[in-house]
Design an enzyme around this catalytic site. Structure first.
Site, mmCIF file in Angstrom:
data_model
loop_
_atom_site.group_PDB
_atom_site.id
_atom_site.type_symbol
_atom_site.label_atom_id
_atom_site.label_comp_id
_atom_site.label_asym_id
_atom_site.label_seq_id
_atom_site.Cartn_x
_atom_site.Cartn_y
_atom_site.Cartn_z
ATOM 1 N N ASP A 175 -5.690 1.994 14.159
ATOM 2 C CA ASP A 175 -5.255 1.384 13.444
ATOM 3 C C ASP A 175 -4.025 2.301 12.208
ATOM 4 O OD1 ASP A 175 -3.108 -0.955 12.754
ATOM 5 O OD2 ASP A 175 -4.277 -1.115 11.820
ATOM 6 N N HIS B 238 -0.719 0.211 11.507
ATOM 7 C CA HIS B 238 -1.534 0.094 10.281
ATOM 8 C C HIS B 238 -1.232 -1.778 10.021
ATOM 9 C CE1 HIS B 238 -2.281 0.920 5.819
ATOM 10 N NE2 HIS B 238 -3.176 -0.198 6.255
ATOM 11 N N SER C 216 1.294 -1.073 -0.505
ATOM 12 C CA SER C 216 0.402 -0.272 -0.481
ATOM 13 C C SER C 216 0.605 1.458 0.207
ATOM 14 C CB SER C 216 -0.740 -0.239 1.123
ATOM 15 O OG SER C 216 -0.328 0.311 2.494
ATOM 16 N N GLY D 96 -4.204 -5.829 9.147
ATOM 17 C CA GLY D 96 -4.345 -7.089 8.520
ATOM 18 C C GLY D 96 -2.924 -7.971 7.959
ATOM 19 N N ASP E 18 -23.436 0.934 4.078
ATOM 20 C CA ASP E 18 -23.589 0.234 2.411
ATOM 21 C C ASP E 18 -24.117 0.849 2.086
ATOM 22 O OD1 ASP E 18 -21.573 -0.678 0.460
ATOM 23 O OD2 ASP E 18 -20.294 -1.720 1.992
ATOM 24 N N THR F 123 -2.638 -6.203 -1.855
ATOM 25 C CA THR F 123 -3.265 -5.412 -0.685
ATOM 26 C C THR F 123 -5.216 -5.397 -1.396
ATOM 27 O OG1 THR F 123 -3.450 -3.176 -1.483
ATOM 28 C CG2 THR F 123 -2.058 -3.417 0.311
ATOM 29 N N ALA G 243 -10.034 1.221 11.284
ATOM 30 C CA ALA G 243 -8.788 0.644 10.351
ATOM 31 C C ALA G 243 -8.664 -0.173 9.255
ATOM 32 C CB ALA G 243 -8.914 -1.351 10.799
ATOM 33 N N SER G 244 -9.284 0.999 8.614
ATOM 34 C CA SER G 244 -9.806 1.526 7.246
ATOM 35 C C SER G 244 -8.507 2.035 6.052
ATOM 36 C CB SER G 244 -10.555 1.887 6.904
ATOM 37 O OG SER G 244 -11.243 3.155 7.460
ATOM 38 N N ARG G 245 -8.543 3.649 6.399
ATOM 39 C CA ARG G 245 -7.667 4.459 6.158
ATOM 40 C C ARG G 245 -7.991 5.465 6.116
ATOM 41 N NH1 ARG G 245 -5.644 0.539 3.986
ATOM 42 N NH2 ARG G 245 -5.081 0.284 1.582
ATOM 43 N N GLU H 63 0.222 8.726 7.103
ATOM 44 C CA GLU H 63 1.503 7.725 7.531
ATOM 45 C C GLU H 63 2.029 7.793 7.078
ATOM 46 O OE1 GLU H 63 -0.625 3.712 7.114
ATOM 47 O OE2 GLU H 63 -2.410 4.612 8.006
HETATM 48 N N1 LIG Z 1 -5.367 -1.767 8.535
HETATM 49 C C1 LIG Z 1 -5.722 -2.758 7.373
HETATM 50 O O1 LIG Z 1 -3.993 -3.452 7.610
HETATM 51 C C2 LIG Z 1 -6.434 -2.767 7.095
HETATM 52 C C3 LIG Z 1 -6.512 -4.054 6.089
HETATM 53 C C4 LIG Z 1 -7.239 -4.053 4.930
HETATM 54 C C5 LIG Z 1 -8.307 -3.093 4.166
HETATM 55 N N2 LIG Z 1 -8.071 -2.207 4.853
HETATM 56 C C6 LIG Z 1 -8.708 -1.126 4.781
HETATM 57 O O2 LIG Z 1 -10.189 -1.385 4.680
HETATM 58 C C7 LIG Z 1 -11.174 -1.349 3.357
HETATM 59 C C8 LIG Z 1 -12.143 -2.042 2.652
HETATM 60 O O3 LIG Z 1 -11.342 -3.841 3.038
HETATM 61 P P1 LIG Z 1 -12.332 -5.111 2.524
HETATM 62 O O4 LIG Z 1 -11.996 -5.648 2.287
HETATM 63 O O5 LIG Z 1 -13.566 -4.702 3.134
HETATM 64 O O6 LIG Z 1 -12.560 -4.182 1.334
HETATM 65 P P2 LIG Z 1 -14.484 -4.136 0.499
HETATM 66 O O7 LIG Z 1 -13.456 -3.456 -0.806
HETATM 67 O O8 LIG Z 1 -14.585 -5.413 -0.281
HETATM 68 O O9 LIG Z 1 -14.978 -3.514 1.067
HETATM 69 C C9 LIG Z 1 -15.510 -2.194 1.338
HETATM 70 C C10 LIG Z 1 -16.293 -1.682 0.692
HETATM 71 O O10 LIG Z 1 -16.928 -0.395 1.860
HETATM 72 C C11 LIG Z 1 -18.154 0.151 0.687
HETATM 73 N N3 LIG Z 1 -18.032 0.855 0.510
HETATM 74 C C12 LIG Z 1 -17.568 2.489 -0.461
HETATM 75 N N4 LIG Z 1 -18.056 3.481 -0.166
HETATM 76 C C13 LIG Z 1 -18.552 3.189 1.049
HETATM 77 C C14 LIG Z 1 -19.099 4.601 1.831
HETATM 78 N N5 LIG Z 1 -19.131 6.068 1.333
HETATM 79 N N6 LIG Z 1 -20.094 4.006 3.259
HETATM 80 C C15 LIG Z 1 -20.488 2.820 3.104
HETATM 81 N N7 LIG Z 1 -19.633 1.848 3.057
HETATM 82 C C16 LIG Z 1 -18.881 2.317 1.505
HETATM 83 C C17 LIG Z 1 -18.600 -1.129 -0.131
HETATM 84 O O11 LIG Z 1 -19.483 -0.506 -1.248
HETATM 85 C C18 LIG Z 1 -17.851 -2.191 -0.496
HETATM 86 O O12 LIG Z 1 -18.860 -3.124 0.370
HETATM 87 C C19 LIG Z 1 -9.962 -1.228 2.158
HETATM 88 O O13 LIG Z 1 -10.069 -0.453 1.434
HETATM 89 C C20 LIG Z 1 -8.836 -0.786 3.301
HETATM 90 O O14 LIG Z 1 -8.334 0.608 2.586
HETATM 91 C C21 LIG Z 1 -6.623 -1.756 5.986
HETATM 92 O O1 LIG Z 2 -5.257 -2.647 1.971
HETATM 93 C C1 LIG Z 2 -5.109 -3.675 2.379
HETATM 94 O O2 LIG Z 2 -4.931 -4.832 2.100
HETATM 95 C C2 LIG Z 2 -4.069 -3.365 4.061
HETATM 96 O O3 LIG Z 2 -4.587 -2.155 4.235
HETATM 97 C C3 LIG Z 2 -3.162 -3.707 4.302
HETATM 98 O O4 LIG Z 2 -2.038 -4.287 4.817
HETATM 99 C C4 LIG Z 2 -1.871 -2.503 4.284
HETATM 100 O O5 LIG Z 2 -0.207 -3.031 4.465
HETATM 101 P P1 LIG Z 2 0.386 -2.513 2.929
HETATM 102 O O6 LIG Z 2 0.587 -2.586 1.987
HETATM 103 O O7 LIG Z 2 1.138 -1.606 3.925
HETATM 104 O O8 LIG Z 2 1.680 -3.665 3.830
#
Ligand SMILES: NC(=O)c1ccc[n+]([C@@H]2O[C@H](COP(=O)([O-])OP(=O)(O)OC[C@H]3O[C@@H](n4cnc5c(N)ncnc54)[C@H](O)[C@@H]3O)[C@@H](O)[C@H]2O)c1
Ligand SMILES: O=C(O)[C@H](O)[C@H](O)COP(=O)(O)O
Length: 372
Positions: free
Chosen positions: A234, A256, A45, A259, A147, A67, A207-209, A239
């Site tokens: 997270d 972060h 990422s 995941g 959603d 990711t 734990a999203s962005r 960052e």
């Molecule tokens: N902290 C971490 O380590 C980590 C790890 C994995 C993912 N992430 C973040 O989490 C996010 C979600 O991951 P995921 O695997 O569930 O992705 P995903 O694409 O499967 O799900 C995202 C969901 O969010 C919904 N969405 C979009 N805009 C929206 C809004 N305005 N309001 C409500 N819902 C909305 C989408 O319709 C979708 O169903 C990723 O995009 C990533 O940025 C962070």
């Molecule tokens: O979007 C993702 O899948 C997560 O945020 C992922 O874990 C980010 O971690 P990185 O790629 O920076 O290790």
């Protein structure tokens, strides 16, 4: 075939060495010059993939990010050059779910909450949000789901809008992508205005962005609040240079890594390997299970007296999020955000632990534990 991959991508040589020569790069500092002869580029990422990065390269065929988040990829530019692209949807959904669960149990202990009396709002019900919802429902915890994109497409999706969540939930957990445009942008979804709609003690988990929450507005809210609001972060704006002024007000602060279970990260590499094999029309001969190390705890016997309150004790054998909070607080200043991510200690998912019992409670299956 020249393959360039982020140095923090586990098992990349094991998966890709039969396809080509693998070279590793630093994801923050990689330059166009370094990638000028790449056929395949594999990122995480922290690397912005755009015209500036690919301008010197005339032969790249595939870009993959291990990711689910894709806010660092200029997909329109890749399409304009007919460069195939893949992310790794779902690779870390279980890891993030376990992180949120561990955080909820930690907050429940600290503030003596009964989680079965709480309503948890889940914003973004994709791979992670839906798995989290199923997990919480298995534990008899009430959820409200938000959603709008799913609501528009699925007539039976039980959608509550974000305003309703703000007004009714005791805890809100964010799982959306970071979007700055479109009908439902998520940048600063939680801002000064929406923070003011929350119950005064509504807990927040992100734990999203980082930029899904306006970090300045959050700091102001926490500094001026009449009542304690529990917060788990997270992810952070800007960052690796995070707003450290937030730390005293945040209950659980991590770098972060939600995941970053061993399985979550490695599954991302495996998914890109599978996509590459498909693109190159070569057989898939390798699987993640070949490479995963044996877990420290392999199996556990539970008796007929095992009940829901015992689940968190088993879960803690595998992961206690307080470890990761302590790491950030102790070492952020000395080592920096990226070093802590690169040197993240191993964490195994629930699936690595086999549960043995004469009768296995359904909720253990639903949480993703292995069943012997
Ligand atoms: N902290 C971490 O380590 C980590 C790890 C994995 C993912 N992430 C973040 O989490 C996010 C979600 O991951 P995921 O695997 O569930 O992705 P995903 O694409 O499967 O799900 C995202 C969901 O969010 C919904 N969405 C979009 N805009 C929206 C809004 N305005 N309001 C409500 N819902 C909305 C989408 O319709 C979708 O169903 C990723 O995009 C990533 O940025 C962070
Ligand atoms: O979007 C993702 O899948 C997560 O945020 C992922 O874990 C980010 O971690 P990185 O790629 O920076 O290790």
């Amino acid at each position: 075939m020249r393959i360039y991959a982020d140095e923090n991508m586990p098992l990349v040589s094991q998966f890709f060495s039969d396809i080509g020569t693998v070279s590793l790069f630093n994801g923050r500092t990689v330059s166009a010059q370094q990638l000028n002869d790449a056929d395949i580029i594999l990122v995480r990422s922290v690397t912005d993939v755009n015209e500036a990065l690919l301008q010197l390269n005339t032969k790249v065929r595939f870009v993959g990010t291990a990711t689910i988040g894709t806010d660092h990829i200029d997909q329109a530019y890749l399409a304009s050059r007919s460069i195939a692209f893949s992310s790794a949807p779902g690779c870390n959904a279980q890891s993030v779910t376990e992180y949120v669960l561990a955080s909820l149990w930690c907050l429940a202990q600290k503030y003596q909450w009964d989680l079965s009396h709480k309503t948890v709002g889940i914003v973004g019900v994709g791979n992670i949000g839906s798995r989290l919802a199923n997990t919480l429902q298995a534990l008899n915890i009430t959820t409200l789901l938000c959603d709008p994109l799913r609501a528009a497409q699925e007539s039976d999706f039980a959608h509550s809008d974000f305003q309703q969540l703000c007004q009714h939930c005791d805890i809100i957990s964010f799982h959306t992508p970071l979007c700055t445009s479109g009908n439902f942008p998520t940048k600063y979804l939680l801002n000064a205005q929406t923070l003011a709609m929350l119950k005064p003690d509504c807990a927040i988990i992100n734990a999203s962005r980082g930029a899904v929450i306006d970090n300045n507005a959050l700091l102001h809210d926490l500094q001026t609040a009449q009542q304690r609001r529990a917060v788990v972060l997270d992810v952070w704006e800007h960052e690796p240079n995070i707003m450290t002024a937030l730390l005293p007000y945040v209950d659980i602060a991590t770098v972060h890594i939600a995941g970053h279970s061993i399985e979550g990260k490695a599954r991302g590499t495996e998914m890109l390997y599978q996509r590459c094999c498909e693109l190159l029309n070569i057989p898939i001969t390798k699987q993640l299970t070949q490479f995963l190390p044996a877990p420290a705890f392999k199996d556990i016997h539970i008796s007929e007296n095992f009940g829901l309150p015992d689940v968190q004790n088993i879960a803690r054998l595998l992961y206690d999020v307080r470890r990761d909070d302590a790491i950030l607080r102790q070492y952020l200043h000395k080592q920096g955000f990226d070093w802590l991510r690169k040197n993240y200690p191993p964490r195994r998912e629930f699936s690595s632990l086999q549960i043995r019992a004469s009768v296995i409670p359904d909720y253990l299956r639903q949480l993703g534990f292995g069943i012997a």
